[in-house]
Motif scaffolding. Structure first.
Motif: not given
Length: 187
Positions: A40, A49, A52, A165, A168
């Motif tokens: 990530l 994505s 995630e 992340h 994000l």
């Protein structure tokens, strides 16, 4: 006393493989999550994505069909806007498994949606105690801090979420917005 000790020894011997297999599954899950988090940090936006979603899928595994059902019922109630029912489902889930971080996160979200920021922050604290890499909980906390007039703290928390992340959704924009607002205040 000898018969009792023999029975206990047999019970332990029968359960030992179960405990060992559970420990092995937990170690495999932790290793999988570690690998996902490593990927990530260096992934492009589209790949991030997908990673995630994989992380969130891992987080949502309670290990029990009954608890998974409670989690789904709570999510369904939130989708329908029935936040009190969602909170009840998530509370029941937490009562059964207080170590399941995603149950705390889901209830924190339901509390937030119901406008109950205090209980939401309390649940977020529990999520982060159980899962310090929970970027969603960090983002939620930052949002609450921003909405309650604490932009400096919100900025810190958004940055912490981005460290975990980097792609994000919404966090980078929030950081840029808050940094710009802070620059304007320094004049």
């Amino acid at each position: 006393m000898g018969i009792r000790a023999t029975i206990l020894n047999r019970i332990v011997a029968a359960l030992l493989p179960l405990f060992l297999s559970c420990a092995m599954v937990q170690a495999q899950d932790a290793a999988k999550l570690d690998g996902l988090f490593d990927r990530l940090k260096t992934a492009e936006a589209g790949e991030a994505s997908r990673i995630e979603r994989e992380i969130q899928l891992e987080w949502s595994k309670s290990g029990s069909p009954a608890l998974d059902l409670l989690l789904q019922r709570g999510k369904d109630a939130m989708t329908m806007g029935d936040y009190p029912a969602a909170i009840e489902h998530f509370t029941a889930l937490i009562d059964h498994d207080p170590g399941f971080a995603e149950a705390w996160n889901a209830r924190a979200t339901a509390y937030y949606m119901a406008g109950e920021f205090g209980p939401s922050v309390g649940d977020i604290a529990q999520v982060l105690t159980l899962n310090p890499r929970h970027f969603g909980a960090l983002s939620g906390l930052a949002l609450i801090l921003e909405e309650t007039g604490k932009p400096e703290r919100a900025l810190e928390v958004y940055r912490a979420a981005l460290a975990i992340h980097p792609h994000l959704q919404g966090a980078a924009e929030a950081v840029a917005r808050l940094e710009k607002a802070a620059e304007g205040q320094e004049l």
